[in-house]
Scaffold this active site. Structure first.
Site, short mmCIF file in Angstrom:
data_model
loop_
_atom_site.label_atom_id
_atom_site.label_comp_id
_atom_site.label_asym_id
_atom_site.label_seq_id
_atom_site.Cartn_x
_atom_site.Cartn_y
_atom_site.Cartn_z
N ARG A 240 0.89 -1.13 -0.02
CA ARG A 240 -0.04 -0.15 0.14
C ARG A 240 0.79 1.35 -0.04
O ARG A 240 1.92 1.36 0.70
CB ARG A 240 -0.84 0.02 1.28
CG ARG A 240 -2.06 -0.49 1.38
CD ARG A 240 -3.24 0.36 0.39
NE ARG A 240 -4.56 -0.53 0.23
CZ ARG A 240 -4.73 -1.22 -0.70
NH1 ARG A 240 -3.79 -1.97 -1.61
NH2 ARG A 240 -5.93 -1.96 -0.76
N GLU A 269 -1.85 8.06 -4.46
CA GLU A 269 -2.13 7.71 -5.91
C GLU A 269 -3.56 7.86 -6.30
O GLU A 269 -4.31 7.96 -5.42
CB GLU A 269 -1.62 5.99 -6.14
CG GLU A 269 -2.47 5.01 -4.94
CD GLU A 269 -2.30 3.85 -5.15
OE1 GLU A 269 -0.97 3.24 -4.93
OE2 GLU A 269 -3.12 2.81 -5.66
N HIS A 287 -0.73 0.20 -9.61
CA HIS A 287 -1.28 -0.50 -8.76
C HIS A 287 -2.09 -1.83 -9.52
O HIS A 287 -3.31 -1.72 -9.56
CB HIS A 287 -2.41 0.21 -8.04
CG HIS A 287 -2.85 -0.40 -6.85
ND1 HIS A 287 -3.29 0.37 -5.76
CD2 HIS A 287 -3.09 -1.74 -6.37
CE1 HIS A 287 -3.62 -0.41 -4.79
NE2 HIS A 287 -3.70 -1.57 -5.17
C1 8YV Z 1 -6.67 -4.03 -6.08
C2 8YV Z 1 -5.67 -4.13 -3.74
O1 8YV Z 1 -5.66 -3.43 -7.13
O2 8YV Z 1 -6.73 -5.86 -2.96
C3 8YV Z 1 -5.99 -4.99 -2.70
O3 8YV Z 1 -5.91 -4.59 -1.28
O4 8YV Z 1 -4.81 -3.39 -3.36
C4 8YV Z 1 -5.62 -4.35 -5.16
O5 8YV Z 1 -5.80 -5.93 -5.25
C5 8YV Z 1 -7.49 -3.03 -5.99
O6 8YV Z 1 -7.59 -2.30 -4.39
C6 8YV Z 1 -8.89 -3.68 -6.47
O7 8YV Z 1 -9.79 -2.78 -5.96
#
Ligand code: 8YV
Length: 334
Positions: A240, A269, A287
């Site tokens: 993150r 981001e 991401h």
């Molecule tokens: C996703 C992520 O890209 O699962 C998570 O926490 O950060 C990622 O897998 C994204 O947030 C999908 O909504």
């Protein structure tokens, strides 16, 4: 019988929206607009559930302003966009999508490590710029992966999947975590050895971050930690934004105090620090660590399963706040 109303905050696979509409009156967002806090609150009026992603912040303020809400289902394993304590207090169920993305995300962590340590994207930019005029013994020298020491911070399910992949590279694995994981899991994770954060930073040739974000994890890697790492090391963040102090990382990469980095997540981001764009020793991706077609589909269906169960009065498979369920059941009994 009238169907409960739900909001899907972002564009998502149309067949998943279709599936949700068998159970709910769905307000979807096929144009993928980004809602402001006020728009989100307005759209959530009268809604029993929300299918969301980390790009929508479901804060205490949003929760307080949406009294009809009964379930918040995140399409992500991370849920730092949701105030779970406020949701629990309000008797709202909160879910995430663990496990379905472990292997895909671990694959991508390796893509970033290999690309950054062996300078893959930098090499391609150099070649495309017409700079390949002759062979030289020292062109784009990188660091070895095989036989090196891999340090993993965050030995949850994704950290373990990353560690398993290191077997093929004959690596020595060390890890740091809030607490040591059971020995049989360490054994499966290429005999990973639990060490202090300081020892990990000092001795790892490559460091991968796979811990969830929490206020305590903010800037787990800052200037002081970067100074402890080997100058030849690579840092990979698939966890993150906010876990790394991006400004401090830019300074370290620019000064050559750290050889390379592979980053899929950033502070603030998608408006990441433009300082990264001036550096050739960092691999940057938007991401996408979980972004394989089958995995994103599995995540969407997992979030849908959770929402269908939650609003159907069944404990959802990935419930993060069982206390809220107990509260609802208590209220139902009177
Ligand atoms: C996703 C992520 O890209 O699962 C998570 O926490 O950060 C990622 O897998 C994204 O947030 C999908 O909504």
């Amino acid at each position: 019988m009238t169907k409960p109303e739900i909001l899907v905050t972002r564009a998502v696979f149309p067949d998943v929206v279709e599936r949700l509409s068998q159970y709910f009156e769905v307000e979807a967002n096929p144009d993928d607009q980004l809602y402001s806090k006020d728009e989100l609150i307005a759209k959530l009026q009268g809604k029993a559930g929300v299918f969301t992603t980390p790009s929508s912040s479901i804060t205490a303020e949003v929760i307080a302003a949406c009294p009809s809400l009964k379930a918040i289902c995140n399409m992500a394993v991370g849920f730092n966009n949701i105030d779970v304590a406020a949701a629990t207090q309000a008797g709202i169920l909160v879910t995430n999508t663990p496990d379905v993305l472990n292997e895909t995300t671990a694959d991508f962590a390796w893509a970033l490590l290999l690309a950054a340590a062996r300078r893959v994207t930098e090499s391609e930019h150099w070649l495309r710029a017409g700079k390949w005029q002759k062979w030289r013994y020292d062109t784009l020298l990188g660091a070895d992966i095989h036989g090196a020491t891999l340090g993993i911070i965050g030995m949850g399910r994704i950290g373990q999947a990353i560690a398993r992949r290191s077997m093929g590279f004959d690596m020595n694995v060390i890890y740091h975590n809030r607490s040591r994981v059971p020995e049989q899991l360490e054994a499966r994770a290429n005999n990973a050895r639990y060490v202090s954060k300081e020892e990990l930073l000092r001795t790892a040739d490559h460091v991968m971050l796979a811990l969830p974000y929490s206020p305590e994890a903010h800037h787990t890697i800052g200037a002081a930690e970067l100074a402890q790492m080997k100058p030849s090391a690579t840092l990979v963040n698939i966890a993150r934004g906010g876990i790394v102090d991006d400004a401090a990382l830019i300074v370290a990469l620019r000064a050559g105090r750290l050889a390379a980095a592979g980053l899929d997540v950033f502070e603030n981001e998608p408006a990441f620090d433009p300082g990264f764009l001036t550096l050739s020793n960092v691999v940057l991706t938007p991401h996408i660590a979980s972004a394989s077609e089958p995995t994103r589909r599995a995540m969407a269906n997992c979030a849908a399963d959770n929402l269908i169960a939650a609003l159907g009065g069944i404990s959802p498979p990935n419930l993060l706040n069982p206390e809220a369920m107990a509260k609802i059941q208590g209220m139902a009994k009177g």
